[in-house]
Enzyme design. Sequence first.
Site, PDB file in Angstrom:
ATOM      1  N   HIS A 176     -97.769  53.006  13.701  1.00  0.00           N
ATOM      2  CA  HIS A 176     -98.258  52.824  12.328  1.00  0.00           C
ATOM      3  C   HIS A 176     -99.727  53.245  12.198  1.00  0.00           C
ATOM      4  O   HIS A 176    -100.115  53.891  11.216  1.00  0.00           O
ATOM      5  CB  HIS A 176     -98.064  51.361  11.926  1.00  0.00           C
ATOM      6  CG  HIS A 176     -98.544  51.060  10.553  1.00  0.00           C
ATOM      7  ND1 HIS A 176     -97.989  51.650   9.442  1.00  0.00           N
ATOM      8  CD2 HIS A 176     -99.552  50.261  10.094  1.00  0.00           C
ATOM      9  CE1 HIS A 176     -98.614  51.220   8.358  1.00  0.00           C
ATOM     10  NE2 HIS A 176     -99.560  50.388   8.732  1.00  0.00           N
ATOM     11  N   SER A 231    -100.250  52.804   4.198  1.00  0.00           N
ATOM     12  CA  SER A 231     -99.933  51.399   4.409  1.00  0.00           C
ATOM     13  C   SER A 231    -100.178  50.591   3.123  1.00  0.00           C
ATOM     14  O   SER A 231     -99.645  50.937   2.064  1.00  0.00           O
ATOM     15  CB  SER A 231    -100.765  50.887   5.593  1.00  0.00           C
ATOM     16  OG  SER A 231    -100.318  49.647   6.017  1.00  0.00           O
ATOM     17  N   ASP A 243     -93.608  54.841  13.988  1.00  0.00           N
ATOM     18  CA  ASP A 243     -94.046  53.666  13.210  1.00  0.00           C
ATOM     19  C   ASP A 243     -92.920  52.626  13.182  1.00  0.00           C
ATOM     20  O   ASP A 243     -91.898  52.829  12.517  1.00  0.00           O
ATOM     21  CB  ASP A 243     -94.405  54.125  11.780  1.00  0.00           C
ATOM     22  CG  ASP A 243     -95.065  53.024  10.938  1.00  0.00           C
ATOM     23  OD1 ASP A 243     -94.947  51.845  11.301  1.00  0.00           O
ATOM     24  OD2 ASP A 243     -95.688  53.371   9.920  1.00  0.00           O
TER      25      ASP A 243
END
Length: 312
Positions: free
Chosen positions: A292, A121, A263
């Site tokens: 995610h 991320s 995700d």
Amino acid sequence: MYKFSLGNFISESNQLLENVEIAYHIFGELAPEKKVIWVCHALTANSDAQDWWPNFIGENLTLETEKYTIVCANILGSCYGTSFQKQEKLPLITIRDMVKLHQELAKFLQISEIELLLGGSLGGMQCLEWAIAEPDFIKKLFVIATNAKHSAWGIAFNEAQRMALELGKNGIDAARAIAMLSYRNYATFEATQTDEEEKLENYKAASYQRHQGEKLRKRFSKESYFMLSKAMDSHHLGRGRNSVENALSQITAETLVIGIDSDILFPVSEQKFIAGHIKNAKLEVISSLYGHDGFLIETEKISTLLKKHFNL
Ligand SMILES: CC(=O)SCCNC(=O)CCNC(=O)[C@H](O)C(C)(C)COP(=O)(O)OP(=O)(O)OC[C@H]1O[C@@H](n2cnc3c(N)ncnc32)[C@H](O)[C@@H]1OP(=O)(O)O
Ligand SMILES: N[C@@H](CCO)C(=O)O
């Protein structure tokens, strides 16, 4: 946790940050004969990577502390140790600023190269920026659930969260509840928060959302949340480098990119794009119920792929 006093720092947006201190953790001894693994953390985590990435770093674990020195620094803008002198207005921080601080810390620690740089991320965004800024310094690169330029969809989620923050004291609760909708998905909520009994109110999914909001409020600062979400919005590997494709092509590290099939915030198409434009990259896709957040939860699947691709 250790601290390194950097002093003054000029941000990418040309703002002076005074008395910058970088907080960091080292797992395993820092010794010249040991290779270095550097972990970049995501939005609300911190430099204690052993804590938020459990069963991943340590003796006999995937990132083996007997063999490697593992470094993780708290990012600029976060409320978990890295700091600068308070200013009247919150400065605009970028992912490149975070990476510049990592580079300064690496110099201070006299690290000559990084064997493996990894993150998911917002952590993955830092890894990509660093691998472009110093291609010879980064030997292997692993990124998961990240992108090369933050999407309009992601920016819209972040703006909705900042609108919630503007509402005042408990705005961060609502911000986190909004974020949870992007970190998870329909299937996650169906599987974990469906009420079995018949009722007219007090649903599990509702109390879950409130609990997540309250949990973040108790451990995070709204100023940090604001700065970090703005930093995420600004992520654009191609800024000042002709194009995103051109920027990615400068990475020379042996690279593994992982996407998570569920995700909805950083869809697999984004990781496919990254892997498609790095010379020496492989793409893998894992399946997860957790969307995610799978990058923090699916440690076993991630470990298997890391061991398969890199001789750790
Ligand atoms: C100092 C620090 O705390 S450091 C920071 C730790 N966090 C980080 O580093 C950031 C990265 N980590 C994360 O984002 C998260 O921890 C994740 C993604 C790894 C896991 O998310 P979690 O919220 O722990 O998991 P999950 O979605 O299963 O929710 C479990 C929590 O919701 C609660 N919960 C579950 N269902 C419900 C419900 N229906 N109603 C109310 N609460 C509920 C559980 O009791 C549990 O609460 P707790 O965390 O207070 O014990
Ligand atoms: N759950 C993660 C998601 C951000 O990518 C965090 O709070 O840092």
